[in-house]
Structures are given as C-alpha cells and as structure tokens.
Design a protein around this motif. Structure first.
Motif, PDB file in Angstrom:
ATOM      1  N   LEU A 198      11.022  15.158  12.725  1.00  0.00           N
ATOM      2  CA  LEU A 198      12.125  15.895  12.530  1.00  0.00           C
ATOM      3  C   LEU A 198      11.865  16.822  14.179  1.00  0.00           C
ATOM      4  N   TYR A 199      10.844  17.466  13.866  1.00  0.00           N
ATOM      5  CA  TYR A 199      10.083  18.684  14.233  1.00  0.00           C
ATOM      6  C   TYR A 199      10.074  17.999  15.957  1.00  0.00           C
ATOM      7  N   GLY A 200       8.650  16.789  15.634  1.00  0.00           N
ATOM      8  CA  GLY A 200       8.441  16.399  16.754  1.00  0.00           C
ATOM      9  C   GLY A 200       9.402  15.646  17.907  1.00  0.00           C
ATOM     10  N   ALA A 234      -1.894  18.345  14.643  1.00  0.00           N
ATOM     11  CA  ALA A 234      -0.993  17.050  14.388  1.00  0.00           C
ATOM     12  C   ALA A 234       0.364  16.802  15.296  1.00  0.00           C
ATOM     13  N   GLY A 235       0.157  18.219  15.463  1.00  0.00           N
ATOM     14  CA  GLY A 235       2.151  17.825  16.533  1.00  0.00           C
ATOM     15  C   GLY A 235       1.531  18.186  18.114  1.00  0.00           C
ATOM     16  N   VAL A 236       0.881  18.558  18.272  1.00  0.00           N
ATOM     17  CA  VAL A 236       0.898  18.807  19.595  1.00  0.00           C
ATOM     18  C   VAL A 236       0.313  17.917  20.660  1.00  0.00           C
ATOM     19  N   GLU A 237      -0.234  17.233  19.991  1.00  0.00           N
ATOM     20  CA  GLU A 237      -1.280  15.938  20.674  1.00  0.00           C
ATOM     21  C   GLU A 237      -0.332  14.931  20.620  1.00  0.00           C
ATOM     22  N   THR A 238       0.293  14.412  19.765  1.00  0.00           N
ATOM     23  CA  THR A 238       0.760  13.359  18.867  1.00  0.00           C
ATOM     24  C   THR A 238       2.279  13.586  20.378  1.00  0.00           C
ATOM     25  N   SER A 239       2.927  14.421  19.974  1.00  0.00           N
ATOM     26  CA  SER A 239       3.852  14.658  20.317  1.00  0.00           C
ATOM     27  C   SER A 239       3.992  14.580  22.467  1.00  0.00           C
ATOM     28  N   MET A 249       3.186   9.466   4.143  1.00  0.00           N
ATOM     29  CA  MET A 249       3.829  10.330   5.511  1.00  0.00           C
ATOM     30  C   MET A 249       4.436  11.364   6.007  1.00  0.00           C
ATOM     31  N   CYS A 250       4.747  11.415   7.892  1.00  0.00           N
ATOM     32  CA  CYS A 250       4.406  12.098   8.597  1.00  0.00           C
ATOM     33  C   CYS A 250       5.566  13.668   7.983  1.00  0.00           C
ATOM     34  N   PRO A 251       5.384  14.417   7.864  1.00  0.00           N
ATOM     35  CA  PRO A 251       6.265  15.835   7.422  1.00  0.00           C
ATOM     36  C   PRO A 251       7.097  16.132   8.827  1.00  0.00           C
ATOM     37  N   GLY A 252       6.368  15.953  10.232  1.00  0.00           N
ATOM     38  CA  GLY A 252       6.868  16.913  11.426  1.00  0.00           C
ATOM     39  C   GLY A 252       7.760  16.145  12.426  1.00  0.00           C
ATOM     40  N   PRO A 289       4.843   3.968  12.780  1.00  0.00           N
ATOM     41  CA  PRO A 289       4.540   5.525  13.426  1.00  0.00           C
ATOM     42  C   PRO A 289       4.398   6.638  13.264  1.00  0.00           C
ATOM     43  N   PHE A 290       4.296   6.836  12.359  1.00  0.00           N
ATOM     44  CA  PHE A 290       4.603   7.964  11.360  1.00  0.00           C
ATOM     45  C   PHE A 290       4.216   7.930   9.997  1.00  0.00           C
ATOM     46  N   GLY A 291       4.283   6.744   9.532  1.00  0.00           N
ATOM     47  CA  GLY A 291       3.118   6.036   8.319  1.00  0.00           C
ATOM     48  C   GLY A 291       4.555   5.958   7.786  1.00  0.00           C
ATOM     49  N   ALA A 292       4.273   5.662   6.099  1.00  0.00           N
ATOM     50  CA  ALA A 292       5.767   5.910   5.542  1.00  0.00           C
ATOM     51  C   ALA A 292       5.010   5.883   4.191  1.00  0.00           C
ATOM     52  N   GLY A 293       6.211   6.853   2.872  1.00  0.00           N
ATOM     53  CA  GLY A 293       5.790   7.603   1.486  1.00  0.00           C
ATOM     54  C   GLY A 293       4.975   8.070   1.167  1.00  0.00           C
ATOM     55  N   PRO A 299      -6.563   8.156   7.408  1.00  0.00           N
ATOM     56  CA  PRO A 299      -7.493   7.224   6.540  1.00  0.00           C
ATOM     57  C   PRO A 299      -6.768   7.542   5.170  1.00  0.00           C
ATOM     58  N   ARG A 300      -6.676   6.696   4.596  1.00  0.00           N
ATOM     59  CA  ARG A 300      -6.572   6.417   2.798  1.00  0.00           C
ATOM     60  C   ARG A 300      -7.518   6.220   2.479  1.00  0.00           C
ATOM     61  N   GLU A 301      -7.412   6.683   0.714  1.00  0.00           N
ATOM     62  CA  GLU A 301      -8.826   6.861  -0.247  1.00  0.00           C
ATOM     63  C   GLU A 301      -8.027   5.383  -1.368  1.00  0.00           C
ATOM     64  N   PRO A 307       1.925   3.867  19.512  1.00  0.00           N
ATOM     65  CA  PRO A 307       2.296   4.987  18.622  1.00  0.00           C
ATOM     66  C   PRO A 307       0.906   5.816  18.770  1.00  0.00           C
ATOM     67  N   PRO A 308       0.956   7.196  18.845  1.00  0.00           N
ATOM     68  CA  PRO A 308      -0.688   7.882  18.978  1.00  0.00           C
ATOM     69  C   PRO A 308      -1.242   7.910  18.234  1.00  0.00           C
ATOM     70  N   LEU A 309      -1.097   7.662  17.028  1.00  0.00           N
ATOM     71  CA  LEU A 309      -1.762   7.097  15.950  1.00  0.00           C
ATOM     72  C   LEU A 309      -1.803   6.523  15.416  1.00  0.00           C
ATOM     73  N   VAL A 351       1.195  -0.667  -0.132  1.00  0.00           N
ATOM     74  CA  VAL A 351       0.165   0.033  -0.012  1.00  0.00           C
ATOM     75  C   VAL A 351       0.607   1.138  -0.363  1.00  0.00           C
ATOM     76  N   MET A 352       1.593   1.282   0.872  1.00  0.00           N
ATOM     77  CA  MET A 352       2.914   2.393   1.551  1.00  0.00           C
ATOM     78  C   MET A 352       3.800   2.673   0.122  1.00  0.00           C
ATOM     79  N   LYS A 353       4.678   1.659  -0.266  1.00  0.00           N
ATOM     80  CA  LYS A 353       5.306   1.486  -1.202  1.00  0.00           C
ATOM     81  C   LYS A 353       4.990   1.277  -2.551  1.00  0.00           C
ATOM     82  N   PHE A 386      -2.499  19.978  -6.843  1.00  0.00           N
ATOM     83  CA  PHE A 386      -2.163  21.630  -4.900  1.00  0.00           C
ATOM     84  C   PHE A 386      -1.699  20.833  -3.572  1.00  0.00           C
ATOM     85  N   TYR A 387      -1.667  19.104  -3.435  1.00  0.00           N
ATOM     86  CA  TYR A 387      -1.832  18.798  -2.258  1.00  0.00           C
ATOM     87  C   TYR A 387       0.344  19.013  -2.667  1.00  0.00           C
ATOM     88  N   ARG A 388       0.817  18.230  -4.323  1.00  0.00           N
ATOM     89  CA  ARG A 388       1.983  17.646  -4.368  1.00  0.00           C
ATOM     90  C   ARG A 388       3.285  18.898  -3.897  1.00  0.00           C
TER      91      ARG A 388
HETATM   92  C1  HEM Z   1       5.868  11.856  17.915  1.00  0.00           C
HETATM   93  C2  HEM Z   1       5.171  12.913  17.220  1.00  0.00           C
HETATM   94  C3  HEM Z   1       4.459  12.767  15.668  1.00  0.00           C
HETATM   95  C4  HEM Z   1       3.347  11.131  15.730  1.00  0.00           C
HETATM   96  C5  HEM Z   1       4.037   9.846  15.880  1.00  0.00           C
HETATM   97  C6  HEM Z   1       2.906  11.265  14.064  1.00  0.00           C
HETATM   98  C7  HEM Z   1       2.359  10.520  13.162  1.00  0.00           C
HETATM   99  C8  HEM Z   1       2.293  11.037  12.027  1.00  0.00           C
HETATM  100  C9  HEM Z   1       0.704   9.988  11.043  1.00  0.00           C
HETATM  101  C10 HEM Z   1       1.198   8.559  11.971  1.00  0.00           C
HETATM  102  C11 HEM Z   1       1.006  10.651   9.923  1.00  0.00           C
HETATM  103  C12 HEM Z   1       0.400  10.025   9.071  1.00  0.00           C
HETATM  104  C13 HEM Z   1       1.431   9.167   8.069  1.00  0.00           C
HETATM  105  C14 HEM Z   1      -0.028   9.019   7.104  1.00  0.00           C
HETATM  106  O1  HEM Z   1      -0.760   8.679   6.256  1.00  0.00           O
HETATM  107  O2  HEM Z   1       0.917   7.159   6.475  1.00  0.00           O
HETATM  108  C15 HEM Z   1       1.069  11.963  10.431  1.00  0.00           C
HETATM  109  C16 HEM Z   1       0.365  12.746   9.102  1.00  0.00           C
HETATM  110  C17 HEM Z   1       1.193  14.327   9.359  1.00  0.00           C
HETATM  111  N1  HEM Z   1       1.640  14.823  10.416  1.00  0.00           N
HETATM  112 FE1  HEM Z   1       3.148  13.816  11.826  1.00  0.00          FE
HETATM  113  N2  HEM Z   1       3.241  12.595  13.745  1.00  0.00           N
HETATM  114  C18 HEM Z   1       3.882  13.453  14.696  1.00  0.00           C
HETATM  115  C19 HEM Z   1       4.242  14.846  14.872  1.00  0.00           C
HETATM  116  C20 HEM Z   1       4.366  15.842  13.873  1.00  0.00           C
HETATM  117  C21 HEM Z   1       3.855  17.357  13.836  1.00  0.00           C
HETATM  118  C22 HEM Z   1       5.428  18.141  14.992  1.00  0.00           C
HETATM  119  C23 HEM Z   1       3.473  17.708  12.936  1.00  0.00           C
HETATM  120  C24 HEM Z   1       3.846  19.409  12.240  1.00  0.00           C
HETATM  121  C25 HEM Z   1       4.724  20.247  13.026  1.00  0.00           C
HETATM  122  C26 HEM Z   1       3.005  16.757  12.356  1.00  0.00           C
HETATM  123  C27 HEM Z   1       2.266  17.464  10.821  1.00  0.00           C
HETATM  124  C28 HEM Z   1       1.821  16.099  10.237  1.00  0.00           C
HETATM  125  C29 HEM Z   1       1.594  16.116   9.093  1.00  0.00           C
HETATM  126  C30 HEM Z   1       1.296  17.385   8.172  1.00  0.00           C
HETATM  127  C31 HEM Z   1       0.165  15.042   8.811  1.00  0.00           C
HETATM  128  C32 HEM Z   1      -0.093  15.471   7.341  1.00  0.00           C
HETATM  129  C33 HEM Z   1       0.586  14.469   6.311  1.00  0.00           C
HETATM  130  C34 HEM Z   1       0.464  14.427   4.411  1.00  0.00           C
HETATM  131  O3  HEM Z   1      -1.190  13.884   4.773  1.00  0.00           O
HETATM  132  O4  HEM Z   1       0.749  14.612   3.884  1.00  0.00           O
HETATM  133  N3  HEM Z   1       3.013  16.054  12.915  1.00  0.00           N
HETATM  134  N4  HEM Z   1       1.734  12.052  12.135  1.00  0.00           N
END
Ligand code: HEM
Length: 521
Positions: free
Chosen positions: A465-467, A320-325, A460-463, A453-457, A390-392, A383-385, A97-99, A132-134
């Motif tokens: 490094l920040y998190g 996306a960033g506060v509660e996950t971290s 994948m989560c762009p945050g 935990p951050f997804g893949a492909g 979800p994907r489609e 994993p926080p998420l 799915v993700m590769k 637009f998304y890209r």
């Molecule tokens: C421990 C912290 C974090 C975890 C575990 C986490 C996890 C995830 C996961 C599982 C996804 C979905 C990936 C997928 O569908 O394959 C995601 C998406 C995303 N995350 Fe994080 N995240 C974290 C921190 C952050 C931070 C700090 C930011 C921004 C400052 C962030 C921004 C985003 C955004 C914008 C998306 C949507 C990406 C897209 O659809 O292109 N995340 N994250």
C-alpha cells in the motif's frame, strides 16, 4: 519312494517361493509408503561449482527461465556451489510453495551481507521464520505500513509530487531534457525520508545516508560466491568483502545512532514541556522512527523491541521501499512513452478526473482505473524484484510430486511466471494494460499465483500500500501536467528497454525525456 528329506525340502522351498512372491507383491502394492527420494529435474552439474557456470552469461531471471524451459518448467533443481536450490517457474508450483506449504517455505536463507549490515536476524526481510519474526512482522504491518499509517503520510507524498511538478515545469519552460529516472528515485527517497524520520533537523546527511543505502542494496543483490560456498569462511575475508560490509555497517550504525539521539532529545524536551516529566508519557506519534521509539520505550508489545530492531527496521524501509518503487515508476513511464496509444488513454483519464483542478492530489486517485491497469501491466512485465527474495525450506516436503529436503534454497521466478504464455496468452510479452479488464489476477497474489510482483503468503511484501500509493500519485501527476517527448528526435519504438540486474531489475539506460507543459485550462 521319495527320500524322507525330500518332503521337508519341497515344503521349505514352497514356503520360500510363496513368502518371496507375497513380499514382492506387498512391496509393489504398498511400496509408496517408503518411496525412493525423487528430486526435481535439473541440468547436469559439474564438480565443485554445480550449475553455477550456467548462470554467468545472462541476467539471472532470464537465464533461469531458459533453463527451466529445458529442464523443469514447473520446478527445477540447481546446485549452486555447495547449496541445493529449487527454481519455481509456474503458477501451480508457486501456489504449492507460497500457499499449500507456505509455513515450510517461510524462512530466509542466511546471507552474509544481510547478516552483517542489517543487524543479523534483528530485521524483517532477512530473518528466519521464527517467533520473533512473526511478532516483528505483525508490529510492522499494524503499526508502520498499515492503511491508517499510510494515509497519515498523504501530505508528504503530495508535497513531494508537487515539488517534482514544479521542477519539471521549470525544465519544460526551458525545453530541457530531464533524467526522469533519477528524478523519480529522488522523489521516492525524499518521500521515504519524510515518512521515516521527517522531523530530523537535517544535520544527519541525507545524501550520505542514501549513498550508503545504495551500497548495501548493491551488496545484497544477485548471487554472491561467499553465500554459495558457506564452508569457505576465509573467502569473504581474503577478498575484502567482509571488511567492506563491516565498514558500511559501522557508518550506517553511527548515522542511525545520531538520528535516534536527536529524536530522543526532541521527545524528552516535548515531554518535559508538557509537564509530564522525562519518560513519563508517550509522545504523539508522527513519523516511523517516532512510532518505533515509542514501541521500544513503552514496552507495550508482547516482545522486547530493542534499539537494534529499531535501527534494522528503519534501514530496511529504505532498502526495500525506495528503489523498488522508483524502478516500478521508471519502467511504467518507459512503457508509456513507447506506446503512444496507452499514454493517450491514461492521460485522457487523469485529465478528465482532475479537470478544473490545479493540483493532482490523492482525493480522486481511486477513480484512475486505467492507470491502475497500466501499473499492473508494467509490474507484470518488469517486476522490480524478478526473483522475489530467497526462501529456504525448514522440513522435508513434496512440491509438484518431487521431494524437497530441509534447508533447500528456493528461488521463485516471478518475472518468468508473469510472462508465461500458459497464463497470459500468445501476446504475453506485449505491454497491453487492457488485459487486466478481463483478468481476475491482481498483485495481492492470493488467487492464481500468475502475477506476484510483491510475492505471496507469509513473506509477502508488507509495503504494497505504501509503495503503490507513491507510484500512483506520482504517475498521475506526470501524466496530468505534461506531455512527453524523446530527445534528439528519437522514435518511441527506439527506446532502449535493456535491463540491468542489481538489487532490483532497473533499466540499463537512464530515462531521459523532454517534458512539455500541458495547459489544463
Ligand atoms: C513497487 C514497490 C515494491 C515492490 C515491487 C516490492 C516487492 C517485494 C517483494 C517481491 C518482496 C519479497 C516477497 C516474498 O518473498 O514473497 C518484498 C518484501 C518486502 N518488502 Fe517490498 N516491494 C515494494 C515496496 C516496498 C515498500 C515501499 C516497503 C516498505 C516501506 C517494502 C517493504 C518490504 C519488506 C520489509 C519486505 C520483507 C518482508 C518479509 O520478509 O517479511 N516494500 N517486497
């Protein structure tokens, strides 16, 4: 003598038999060119609700794992309301799915909450995969969440970590019990506020903004009946859900407008002071809102970044960033308190690396290798998420040999994959950071797909490094400056690790601990 009709009849019959046999053989041999539709296996469904009733009684990621064990350990089909879903529960299926078919599965389904609150397709996380998304994703990765920008926020992270240590030291002096989970949530909120719009004078009510963000997080989490029965457009109206969403959106939109106005005034004043005339030059960028407004005004991108995009992305960084971290840190502290052996090794490491220093800053965090493994192990188990986002599917495709039609919703059970004995052995459920000494898996998710935990492909989560920068620095501080005790004489093994499902999988109970100051000298 044979009848004159008999020979033509026999010839006809023979021709027919030969033709039919040949046709059957050809169909058998080459029939795979037009295979019959082969859907993934799944539990039996009932009319109207499909398999929805099978998700009600437990946390979705746990229930989905149990169902997958019975019906489809790699891939399983579920009918949730009107919508056809596949549930991915193995690293092999996740890789497909993700590769292998990443582009086909790079879209997000429409979610009413996101459509109304996060500016319908103007944001990053919930926008379908399109041009637009890209472009927006590239901008966010390069300009907002890349290594250079994350490095520039180091003073903010260090300041917030030091403030937390100060406050905990005061509690330690009084022997007070502290709600560590709450303190960690406040820290990530403040650090994110500092990086996103740290230059605001403070008139915009930070508390109120976070309350609103939390409300959105709640309405976006889990499965909503209105999303599973999209044809019943009246449902969110009569239940009041739609008006609730609109109200949240209006309030947040107004707050974001106020922030942007304040920024614009301050920037205009700065430009005028520099003698360049209003709008004449680009102001030096500092925080994320500055960066976004610069990109909006300078029109330097190959697409138009509107003010709605600016607001949507700003909001999403909080969402996306506060509660996950904060959730990741809360689970890690809980696991450490439950396992004094691991706590001791992690503390010894951080106290050795920072020996002789009074402050745990980011200068040496890269030396904390054991702490890295602790964080990875915690993200593997919690994993926080747990179901990623979800994907489609956007076109017909095969996954693990099964046919997946376009517009199928995809749930990847990252939580189940991270605990699967097929990849993690018989002790998969045990918190044991040392397993990462031998493992080649890491949370970049690109090698084995057994730890995502951050997804893949592409999605994948762009945050990351920040998190992870906030998480690692904060934990290093908590471990360096304090020893930790449970209140009321509770034993480590009694710590309640029950989960609750919402916008992220948090612990059900607050993590209340007593900090005991550690004298580093
Ligand atoms: C421990 C912290 C974090 C975890 C575990 C986490 C996890 C995830 C996961 C599982 C996804 C979905 C990936 C997928 O569908 O394959 C995601 C998406 C995303 N995350 Fe994080 N995240 C974290 C921190 C952050 C931070 C700090 C930011 C921004 C400052 C962030 C921004 C985003 C955004 C914008 C998306 C949507 C990406 C897209 O659809 O292109 N995340 N994250």
């Amino acid at each position: 003598m044979a009848s004159p009709l008999l020979i033509p009849f026999l010839t006809l019959l023979a021709t027919f038999v030969i033709a039919t046999t040949t046709l059957t053989l050809i169909t058998k041999l080459f029939g795979t060119k037009h295979p019959r539709h082969r859907p993934p296996p799944g539990p039996r469904r009932v009319p109207i609700i499909g398999n929805l009733h099978q998700l009600v009684s437990a946390l979705p990621h746990r229930r989905l794992r149990d169902l997958a064990h019975k019906h489809g350990p790699d891939i399983m089909h579920l009918q949730l309301g009107e919508l056809s879903h596949i549930v991915i529960s193995s690293a092999e299926a996740a890789r497909e799915v993700m590769k292998t078919h990443d582009v086909v599965f790079a879209s997000r389904p429409s979610i009413l909450g996101a459509d109304i609150v996060v500016y319908a397709g103007k944001d990053l996380a919930f926008t379908p995969y399109n041009d637009f998304y890209r472009k927006l994703r590239k901008t966010c990765v390069v300009e907002l969440l890349g290594a250079h920008r994350v490095r520039s926020f180091r003073p903010i992270r260090e300041k917030e970590a030091a403030a937390l240590v100060d406050s905990l030291s005061r509690s330690a002096a009084k022997g007070e019990t502290v709600d560590v989970g709450k303190a960690l949530f406040q820290l990530t909120s403040r650090a994110t506020r500092g990086s996103a719009f740290g230059k605001l004078a403070g008139d915009v009510d930070g508390e109120e903004f976070f309350k609103m963000v939390e409300r959105i997080a709640d309405v976006l989490g889990g499965f909503r009946v209105s999303d599973l029965f999209p044809s019943l457009t009246w449902l969110p109206v009569v239940t009041g859900f739609k008006s609730q969403l609109m109200e949240i959106h209006r309030k947040l939109d107004r707050m974001l407008d106020d922030m942007i106005s304040e920024y614009k005034e301050r920037r205009a004043a700065a430009v005028a002071a520099a003698g360049k005339g209003v709008g004449g030059g680009v102001v030096e960028t500092e925080d994320l809102l500055d960066v976004l407004l610069n990109l909006h005004e300078s029109q330097s991108l190959d697409f138009s970044l509107t003010l709605e995009n600016v607001k949507a992305v700003t909001l999403e960084i909080f969402l996306a960033g506060v509660e996950t971290s904060a959730t990741a840190m809360d689970w890690t502290m809980a696991e450490l308190v439950r396992d004094p052996r691991v706590m001791r090794i992690a503390q010894e490491e951080v106290r050795r690396v920072y020996r002789g220093k009074h402050v745990v800053d980011e200068s040496s965090v890269h030396e904390l290798e054991y702490l890295d493994m602790v964080i990875q192990e915690s993200l593997r188990l919690h994993p926080p998420l747990p179901l990623l986002l979800p994907r489609e599917s956007t076109e017909q495709v095969q996954v693990m040999g099964y046919d997946i039609p376009p517009k199928t919703k995809v749930i990847v059970n990252g939580w189940a994959i991270g605990r699967d004995p097929r990849y993690w052995g018989a002790d998969a459920e045990k918190f044991y950071p040392e397993r990462f000494l031998k493992s080649t898996s890491n949370y970049k998710g690109t090698d084995h797909f057994d730890f995502i935990p951050f997804g893949a492909g592409r999605r994948m989560c762009p945050g990351i490094l920040y998190g992870t920068s906030v998480v690692k620095l904060t934990l290093a501080n908590l471990l360096f400056h304090f020893d930790w005790k449970l209140p009321d004489g509770s034993k480590p093994e009694d710590l309640d690790m029950t989960e609750r499902f919402g916008s992220s999988a948090r612990r059900e109970c607050n993590l209340c601990l007593i900090p005991v100051a550690y004298d580093a000298m």
